[in-house]
Design an enzyme around this catalytic site. Structure first.
Site, mmCIF file in Angstrom:
data_model
loop_
_atom_site.group_PDB
_atom_site.id
_atom_site.type_symbol
_atom_site.label_atom_id
_atom_site.label_comp_id
_atom_site.label_asym_id
_atom_site.label_seq_id
_atom_site.Cartn_x
_atom_site.Cartn_y
_atom_site.Cartn_z
ATOM 1 N N SER A 1 0.857 -1.196 0.000
ATOM 2 C CA SER A 1 0.000 0.000 0.000
ATOM 3 C C SER A 1 0.887 1.238 0.000
ATOM 4 C CB SER A 1 -0.875 0.015 1.252
ATOM 5 O OG SER A 1 -1.556 1.253 1.370
ATOM 6 N N TYR B 1 -1.607 -0.500 10.267
ATOM 7 C CA TYR B 1 -1.785 -0.978 8.880
ATOM 8 C C TYR B 1 -0.597 -0.530 8.029
ATOM 9 C CZ TYR B 1 -3.700 -1.125 4.110
ATOM 10 O OH TYR B 1 -3.884 -1.347 2.768
HETATM 11 P P1 NAP Z 1 -11.493 -5.902 0.224
HETATM 12 O O1 NAP Z 1 -12.353 -5.366 -0.869
HETATM 13 O O2 NAP Z 1 -11.849 -5.635 1.644
HETATM 14 O O3 NAP Z 1 -11.284 -7.470 -0.010
HETATM 15 C C1 NAP Z 1 -10.474 -8.161 0.891
HETATM 16 C C2 NAP Z 1 -10.321 -9.582 0.427
HETATM 17 O O4 NAP Z 1 -9.423 -10.236 1.323
HETATM 18 C C3 NAP Z 1 -11.611 -10.370 0.457
HETATM 19 O O5 NAP Z 1 -11.560 -11.309 -0.589
HETATM 20 C C4 NAP Z 1 -11.553 -11.058 1.811
HETATM 21 O O6 NAP Z 1 -12.308 -12.268 1.879
HETATM 22 C C5 NAP Z 1 -10.078 -11.355 1.898
HETATM 23 N N1 NAP Z 1 -9.574 -11.553 3.254
HETATM 24 C C6 NAP Z 1 -9.640 -10.711 4.314
HETATM 25 N N2 NAP Z 1 -9.040 -11.255 5.382
HETATM 26 C C7 NAP Z 1 -8.588 -12.459 4.991
HETATM 27 C C8 NAP Z 1 -7.897 -13.494 5.640
HETATM 28 N N3 NAP Z 1 -7.559 -13.418 6.933
HETATM 29 N N4 NAP Z 1 -7.589 -14.603 4.934
HETATM 30 C C9 NAP Z 1 -7.925 -14.709 3.635
HETATM 31 N N5 NAP Z 1 -8.588 -13.758 2.957
HETATM 32 C C10 NAP Z 1 -8.916 -12.650 3.637
HETATM 33 O O7 NAP Z 1 -9.990 -5.339 0.064
HETATM 34 P P2 NAP Z 1 -9.214 -4.648 -1.169
HETATM 35 O O8 NAP Z 1 -9.414 -3.188 -1.068
HETATM 36 O O9 NAP Z 1 -9.502 -5.356 -2.424
HETATM 37 O O10 NAP Z 1 -7.712 -4.914 -0.703
HETATM 38 C C11 NAP Z 1 -6.897 -5.922 -1.249
HETATM 39 C C12 NAP Z 1 -5.464 -5.617 -0.865
HETATM 40 O O11 NAP Z 1 -5.114 -4.322 -1.348
HETATM 41 C C13 NAP Z 1 -5.207 -5.580 0.634
HETATM 42 O O12 NAP Z 1 -3.954 -6.154 0.931
HETATM 43 C C14 NAP Z 1 -5.195 -4.090 0.951
HETATM 44 O O13 NAP Z 1 -4.433 -3.794 2.097
HETATM 45 C C15 NAP Z 1 -4.555 -3.554 -0.307
HETATM 46 N N6 NAP Z 1 -4.820 -2.141 -0.545
HETATM 47 C C16 NAP Z 1 -6.085 -1.675 -0.743
HETATM 48 C C17 NAP Z 1 -6.296 -0.321 -0.947
HETATM 49 C C18 NAP Z 1 -7.657 0.271 -1.158
HETATM 50 O O14 NAP Z 1 -7.801 1.522 -1.102
HETATM 51 N N7 NAP Z 1 -8.695 -0.523 -1.414
HETATM 52 C C19 NAP Z 1 -5.197 0.566 -0.940
HETATM 53 C C20 NAP Z 1 -3.924 0.050 -0.725
HETATM 54 C C21 NAP Z 1 -3.741 -1.297 -0.538
HETATM 55 P P3 NAP Z 1 -13.925 -12.273 2.193
HETATM 56 O O15 NAP Z 1 -14.597 -11.824 0.908
HETATM 57 O O16 NAP Z 1 -14.231 -13.681 2.512
HETATM 58 O O17 NAP Z 1 -14.141 -11.305 3.307
#
Ligand code: NAP
Length: 248
Positions: free
Chosen positions: A143, A157
């Site tokens: 991130s 985080y």
């Molecule tokens: P999201 O929409 O909240 O989706 C999270 C995903 O991770 C879901 O598939 C969830 O499964 C799964 N998950 C959560 N905890 C888990 C665990 N303990 N074991 C296995 N799977 C787990 O998140 P996102 O925004 O797509 O984020 C994906 C990645 O990008 C993360 O690493 C996040 O830190 C990073 N990121 C996101 C942003 C942003 O602004 N969105 C910015 C920077 C970095 P379920 O569907 O079963 O809950």
């Protein structure tokens, strides 16, 4: 290179977009999820609809037994693993460091640091040419917070993602002569449900003004970077931290 790719947290958001993009590029995605079996099965169905082999499995990345089961299931159902996208990650409700609980920190570092390291270990054991493997590629989803720091919101985080950056660089050097490339994508503000999961459903509206491009990114815009780093088109790229943050 194509083949079986494990995408942790592939049921929603960036992971789901990545699974569908890679399916269209000839990969066979195995998506893991924590709770949302329905969402994961929808991703699998969309991958299959475009002709890819795909599967889904419940596996909490912070639990070693789950990680071991995930890799075995991917091999049994789809074939030898060639790549890993360490995408699963969580945020927690907005908090100052002074109010952190040990339980919160345990969960944050369990999912965001221990999980990706365990998954990377399993991938390296299978891919390394030093142990007879075919080589492959790992992309970690970090991130922009790792540099920005997350002050007043979630320093834990941000620190967990800094650990991901460091392990990306270190592992990349460690396995550079074993046929494995290791890189990270560092997304900025992306339009997914992660913000609501941390109790901030309005976060994109609130924060987008400080993004030079003036908008949040879409999950597919991160998936494109992941897919490139994963592919042979990035054959001389390893240990890279690729910022995809609209200038932020
Ligand atoms: P999201 O929409 O909240 O989706 C999270 C995903 O991770 C879901 O598939 C969830 O499964 C799964 N998950 C959560 N905890 C888990 C665990 N303990 N074991 C296995 N799977 C787990 O998140 P996102 O925004 O797509 O984020 C994906 C990645 O990008 C993360 O690493 C996040 O830190 C990073 N990121 C996101 C942003 C942003 O602004 N969105 C910015 C920077 C970095 P379920 O569907 O079963 O809950």
């Amino acid at each position: 290179m194509t083949g079986v790719v494990i995408i942790t947290g592939g049921s929603r958001g960036i992971g789901a977009a990545t699974a569908e993009l890679l399916a269209g590029q000839g990969w066979s995605p195995c998506v893991s999820y924590r709770d949302r079996a329905d969402a994961a099965e929808e991703v699998v169905a969309r991958c299959q609809a475009i002709g890819a082999k795909a599967s889904a499995m419940r596996a909490d990345v912070s639990v070693e037994d789950d990680v071991l089961r995930l890799f075995r299931a991917a091999e049994d159902e789809l074939g030898p693993v060639r790549a890993l996208v360490n995408n699963a990650g969580i945020v927690a409700p907005r908090s100052r460091v002074a109010d952190f609980t040990a339980e919160r920190l345990d969960r944050m570092f369990g999912v965001n640091v221990l999980g990706p390291l365990l998954c990377a270990r399993e991938a390296v054991r299978r891919l390394s040419t030093a142990s007879g493997g075919p080589g492959g590629s790992i992309v970690n989803v970090s991130s922009r917070a790792s540099e920005l720091g997350g002050s007043g919101e979630y320093v834990d985080y941000a620190a967990s993602k800094a650990a991901v950056d460091t392990f990306t660089v270190g592992l990349a050097k460690e396995v550079a002569q074993e046929g494995i490339r290791v890189n990270a994508v560092r997304p900025g503000l992306i339009d997914t449900e992660i913000h609501a999961s941390g109790g901030q459903p309005d976060r994109i509206e609130r924060v987008k003004a400080v993004v030079p491009m003036g908008r949040a990114g879409q999950p597919l815009e991160i998936a494109e970077a992941i897919a490139w780093l994963l592919s042979d088109r990035a054959s001389y790229v390893t240990g890279a931290l690729l910022d995809v943050g609209g200038g932020r």
